[in-house]
Design a protein around this motif. Structure first.
Motif, PDB file in Angstrom:
ATOM      1  N   ALA A   1     -53.491  57.440  16.811  1.00  0.00           N
ATOM      2  CA  ALA A   1     -54.035  56.599  17.886  1.00  0.00           C
ATOM      3  C   ALA A   1     -55.030  55.583  17.339  1.00  0.00           C
ATOM      4  N   LEU A   2     -55.931  56.033  16.484  1.00  0.00           N
ATOM      5  CA  LEU A   2     -56.919  55.108  15.920  1.00  0.00           C
ATOM      6  C   LEU A   2     -56.250  54.033  15.064  1.00  0.00           C
ATOM      7  N   GLY A   3     -55.266  54.434  14.259  1.00  0.00           N
ATOM      8  CA  GLY A   3     -54.564  53.466  13.413  1.00  0.00           C
ATOM      9  C   GLY A   3     -53.761  52.465  14.211  1.00  0.00           C
ATOM     10  N   VAL A   4     -53.052  52.936  15.224  1.00  0.00           N
ATOM     11  CA  VAL A   4     -52.235  52.040  16.053  1.00  0.00           C
ATOM     12  C   VAL A   4     -53.134  51.066  16.817  1.00  0.00           C
TER      13      VAL A   4
ATOM     14  N   VAL B   1     -57.648  51.237   9.968  1.00  0.00           N
ATOM     15  CA  VAL B   1     -56.344  50.865   9.418  1.00  0.00           C
ATOM     16  C   VAL B   1     -56.129  51.433   8.014  1.00  0.00           C
ATOM     17  N   PRO B   2     -57.051  51.293   7.069  1.00  0.00           N
ATOM     18  CA  PRO B   2     -56.793  51.885   5.750  1.00  0.00           C
ATOM     19  C   PRO B   2     -56.660  53.413   5.798  1.00  0.00           C
ATOM     20  N   VAL B   3     -57.492  54.058   6.601  1.00  0.00           N
ATOM     21  CA  VAL B   3     -57.386  55.515   6.723  1.00  0.00           C
ATOM     22  C   VAL B   3     -56.007  55.893   7.248  1.00  0.00           C
TER      23      VAL B   3
ATOM     24  N   LEU C   1     -50.594  57.923   6.387  1.00  0.00           N
ATOM     25  CA  LEU C   1     -49.147  57.803   6.553  1.00  0.00           C
ATOM     26  C   LEU C   1     -48.413  57.992   5.230  1.00  0.00           C
ATOM     27  N   VAL C   2     -48.922  57.401   4.170  1.00  0.00           N
ATOM     28  CA  VAL C   2     -48.285  57.567   2.858  1.00  0.00           C
ATOM     29  C   VAL C   2     -48.341  59.027   2.437  1.00  0.00           C
TER      30      VAL C   2
END
Length: 162
Positions: free
Chosen positions: A122-125, A23-25, A30-31
């Motif tokens: 994909a990993l973040g979602v 999630v942090p990555v 995204l930013v």
């Protein structure tokens, strides 16, 4: 019973480790890509700040909301909320906008950039989607109930087959 409790605790720890890394990555990525995408817009355009400001909160909101709805459906033994169009549409929206910004943010887009953007997305979602399940105190009970249903061969009670 102690062995099962240890396995369930291990599952929860594993979920949180994956979430803590993915999630942090994903949000930092995204930013960054949102900022780079905004820089491609004409100088002084108000929309320059939109991607880095709106993409991360939208991703968190849509993915966690979909994960929360899914978790509530699993706990309540109703049909899978993933059959609802709005949940799938929200996850697809986040994925498409993330991959789009990842590809547009580079000077020379290529297949490898698209694949990297898709992998990070994909990993973040997935990480954001499973936050509600990992935080649920009911997770061990749901896993035990599902395992017992599989052992007896009985389907989950209360599900409709449409």
């Amino acid at each position: 019973m102690g062995e099962q409790r240890g396995a369930l605790r291990g599952l929860r720890v594993l979920m949180w480790v994956v979430i803590a890394i993915e999630v942090p990555v994903y949000l930092v990525w995204l930013v960054q890509v949102g900022s780079l995408t905004g820089q491609d817009l004409p100088r002084g355009d108000v929309a320059q700040s939109v991607p880095p400001v709106l993409l991360p909160p939208a991703a968190v909101l849509f993915c966690v909301m979909a994960g929360w709805t899914w978790r509530l459906g699993v706990v309540a033994r109703t049909r899978s909320p993933l059959r609802e169009r709005w949940i799938v549409a929200s996850l697809v929206f986040v994925a498409v906008s993330s991959v789009f910004c990842g590809v547009v943010s580079v000077d020379d887009p290529s297949v490898s950039v698209g694949l990297l953007s898709a992998a990070v997305t994909a990993l973040g979602v997935i990480g954001l989607f499973f936050v509600p399940a990992a935080a649920s105190r009911q997770l061990p009970d749901v896993i035990r109930r599902r395992a017992a249903e599989r052992r007896t061969g009985a389907g989950p009670a209360g599900l409709d087959d449409d």
